[in-house]
Design a protein around this motif. Sequence first.
Motif, PDB file in Angstrom:
ATOM      1  N   TYR A  78      20.200 -23.091  13.826  1.00  8.61           N
ATOM      2  CA  TYR A  78      21.120 -24.121  14.341  1.00  8.61           C
ATOM      3  C   TYR A  78      20.548 -24.759  15.614  1.00  8.61           C
ATOM      4  O   TYR A  78      20.599 -25.982  15.775  1.00  8.61           O
ATOM      5  N   ILE A  79      19.975 -23.941  16.496  1.00  4.53           N
ATOM      6  CA  ILE A  79      19.360 -24.471  17.721  1.00  4.53           C
ATOM      7  C   ILE A  79      18.225 -25.424  17.350  1.00  4.53           C
ATOM      8  O   ILE A  79      18.074 -26.487  17.933  1.00  4.53           O
ATOM      9  N   GLY A  80      17.443 -25.052  16.354  1.00  4.28           N
ATOM     10  CA  GLY A  80      16.369 -25.936  15.890  1.00  4.28           C
ATOM     11  C   GLY A  80      16.908 -27.268  15.400  1.00  4.28           C
ATOM     12  O   GLY A  80      16.341 -28.327  15.694  1.00  4.28           O
ATOM     13  N   GLN A  81      17.999 -27.224  14.658  1.00  3.50           N
ATOM     14  CA  GLN A  81      18.629 -28.465  14.186  1.00  3.50           C
ATOM     15  C   GLN A  81      19.098 -29.319  15.362  1.00  3.50           C
ATOM     16  O   GLN A  81      18.943 -30.539  15.348  1.00  3.50           O
ATOM     17  N   LEU A  82      19.685 -28.668  16.371  1.00  5.01           N
ATOM     18  CA  LEU A  82      20.140 -29.414  17.556  1.00  5.01           C
ATOM     19  C   LEU A  82      18.958 -30.053  18.268  1.00  5.01           C
ATOM     20  O   LEU A  82      19.012 -31.231  18.639  1.00  5.01           O
ATOM     21  N   GLU A  83      17.901 -29.282  18.455  1.00  7.53           N
ATOM     22  CA  GLU A  83      16.730 -29.793  19.174  1.00  7.53           C
ATOM     23  C   GLU A  83      16.042 -30.934  18.421  1.00  7.53           C
ATOM     24  O   GLU A  83      15.435 -31.798  19.047  1.00  7.53           O
ATOM     25  N   ARG A  84      16.144 -30.941  17.125  1.00  4.30           N
ATOM     26  CA  ARG A  84      15.554 -32.035  16.331  1.00  4.30           C
ATOM     27  C   ARG A  84      16.511 -33.213  16.181  1.00  4.30           C
ATOM     28  O   ARG A  84      16.171 -34.217  15.570  1.00  4.30           O
ATOM     29  N   GLY A  85      17.720 -33.078  16.708  1.00  3.09           N
ATOM     30  CA  GLY A  85      18.698 -34.155  16.625  1.00  3.09           C
ATOM     31  C   GLY A  85      19.362 -34.266  15.272  1.00  3.09           C
ATOM     32  O   GLY A  85      19.954 -35.291  14.943  1.00  3.09           O
ATOM     33  N   GLU A  86      19.289 -33.215  14.469  1.00  4.93           N
ATOM     34  CA  GLU A  86      19.852 -33.237  13.124  1.00  4.93           C
ATOM     35  C   GLU A  86      21.332 -32.886  13.083  1.00  4.93           C
ATOM     36  O   GLU A  86      21.988 -33.126  12.079  1.00  4.93           O
ATOM     37  N   ARG A  87      21.843 -32.289  14.142  1.00  6.51           N
ATOM     38  CA  ARG A  87      23.246 -31.868  14.184  1.00  6.51           C
ATOM     39  C   ARG A  87      23.886 -32.353  15.467  1.00  6.51           C
ATOM     40  O   ARG A  87      23.225 -32.538  16.481  1.00  6.51           O
ATOM     41  N   GLN A  88      25.181 -32.520  15.413  1.00  7.44           N
ATOM     42  CA  GLN A  88      25.959 -32.853  16.606  1.00  7.44           C
ATOM     43  C   GLN A  88      26.815 -31.635  16.943  1.00  7.44           C
ATOM     44  O   GLN A  88      27.389 -31.011  16.058  1.00  7.44           O
ATOM     45  N   MET A  89      26.883 -31.301  18.223  1.00  8.59           N
ATOM     46  CA  MET A  89      27.607 -30.104  18.660  1.00  8.59           C
ATOM     47  C   MET A  89      29.078 -30.375  18.889  1.00  8.59           C
ATOM     48  O   MET A  89      29.466 -31.485  19.235  1.00  8.59           O
ATOM     49  N   SER A  90      29.856 -29.325  18.762  1.00  4.03           N
ATOM     50  CA  SER A  90      31.253 -29.382  19.185  1.00  4.03           C
ATOM     51  C   SER A  90      31.261 -29.319  20.714  1.00  4.03           C
ATOM     52  O   SER A  90      30.269 -28.927  21.349  1.00  4.03           O
ATOM     53  N   MET A  91      32.381 -29.673  21.313  1.00  6.16           N
ATOM     54  CA  MET A  91      32.494 -29.629  22.767  1.00  6.16           C
ATOM     55  C   MET A  91      32.278 -28.214  23.307  1.00  6.16           C
ATOM     56  O   MET A  91      31.532 -28.041  24.275  1.00  6.16           O
ATOM     57  N   PRO A  92      32.887 -27.168  22.719  1.00  6.01           N
ATOM     58  CA  PRO A  92      32.637 -25.814  23.232  1.00  6.01           C
ATOM     59  C   PRO A  92      31.153 -25.417  23.188  1.00  6.01           C
ATOM     60  O   PRO A  92      30.649 -24.784  24.105  1.00  6.01           O
ATOM     61  N   THR A  93      30.461 -25.811  22.123  1.00  9.93           N
ATOM     62  CA  THR A  93      29.034 -25.502  22.017  1.00  9.93           C
ATOM     63  C   THR A  93      28.236 -26.280  23.049  1.00  9.93           C
ATOM     64  O   THR A  93      27.338 -25.739  23.696  1.00  9.93           O
ATOM     65  N   LEU A  94      28.576 -27.540  23.238  1.00 12.21           N
ATOM     66  CA  LEU A  94      27.913 -28.369  24.235  1.00 12.21           C
ATOM     67  C   LEU A  94      28.055 -27.751  25.633  1.00 12.21           C
ATOM     68  O   LEU A  94      27.088 -27.677  26.391  1.00 12.21           O
ATOM     69  N   ILE A  95      29.222 -27.259  25.940  1.00 13.18           N
ATOM     70  CA  ILE A  95      29.469 -26.631  27.241  1.00 13.18           C
ATOM     71  C   ILE A  95      28.660 -25.345  27.372  1.00 13.18           C
ATOM     72  O   ILE A  95      28.053 -25.086  28.417  1.00 13.18           O
ATOM     73  N   LYS A  96      28.620 -24.522  26.316  1.00 16.24           N
ATOM     74  CA  LYS A  96      27.819 -23.289  26.337  1.00 16.24           C
ATOM     75  C   LYS A  96      26.353 -23.606  26.610  1.00 16.24           C
ATOM     76  O   LYS A  96      25.701 -22.940  27.406  1.00 16.24           O
ATOM     77  N   VAL A  97      25.837 -24.609  25.909  1.00 17.43           N
ATOM     78  CA  VAL A  97      24.433 -24.984  26.048  1.00 17.43           C
ATOM     79  C   VAL A  97      24.158 -25.467  27.474  1.00 17.43           C
ATOM     80  O   VAL A  97      23.199 -25.024  28.119  1.00 17.43           O
ATOM     81  N   ALA A  98      24.999 -26.351  27.984  1.00 14.38           N
ATOM     82  CA  ALA A  98      24.804 -26.879  29.340  1.00 14.38           C
ATOM     83  C   ALA A  98      24.884 -25.762  30.375  1.00 14.38           C
ATOM     84  O   ALA A  98      24.061 -25.707  31.300  1.00 14.38           O
ATOM     85  N   ASN A  99      25.849 -24.867  30.231  1.00 11.88           N
ATOM     86  CA  ASN A  99      25.983 -23.765  31.185  1.00 11.88           C
ATOM     87  C   ASN A  99      24.773 -22.846  31.152  1.00 11.88           C
ATOM     88  O   ASN A  99      24.271 -22.436  32.197  1.00 11.88           O
ATOM     89  N   CYS A 100      24.307 -22.518  29.974  1.00  9.50           N
ATOM     90  CA  CYS A 100      23.162 -21.623  29.842  1.00  9.50           C
ATOM     91  C   CYS A 100      21.905 -22.252  30.445  1.00  9.50           C
ATOM     92  O   CYS A 100      21.116 -21.581  31.098  1.00  9.50           O
TER      93      CYS A 100
END
Length: 123
Positions: free
Chosen positions: A36-58
């Motif tokens: 899933y992280i690979g998909q996000l990094e390639r721009g293939e998926r859009q995150m939910s708000m909770p996931t976006l917050i987790k990623v930004a915080n980390c």
Amino acid sequence: MEIDNDAIGKRIREEREKLGLSREEFAEIIGLSDYYIGQLERGERQMSMPTLIKVANCLHVSLDYLVLGRLSFDAAYICDPNNNTYETWDEGFYEINNLLKKCSPHEIELFKKLIKTILPYMR
């Protein structure tokens, strides 16, 4: 405004790599699959708000930066206290800065590695 998933993914990857984290390590820290992280990094998926917050915080970046590519300024922004560039200088950063001035280049590198190791687990 349209969300640019490719640009978001690129920023995620850049920030993850700055912390010296593999995709697998990053995924484990935030509780997602490395696929899933690979998909996000390639721009293939859009995150939910909770996931976006987790990623930004980390990654210790703002949502502004992650989504829009621009930095937001924080009251605890590190600056040169001798220059007094910012009025919001935090004494904690000043103390850390003074302690680091006493370190050798090798010790500074060790501190950088230590910070990169623990930073994703904070927040």
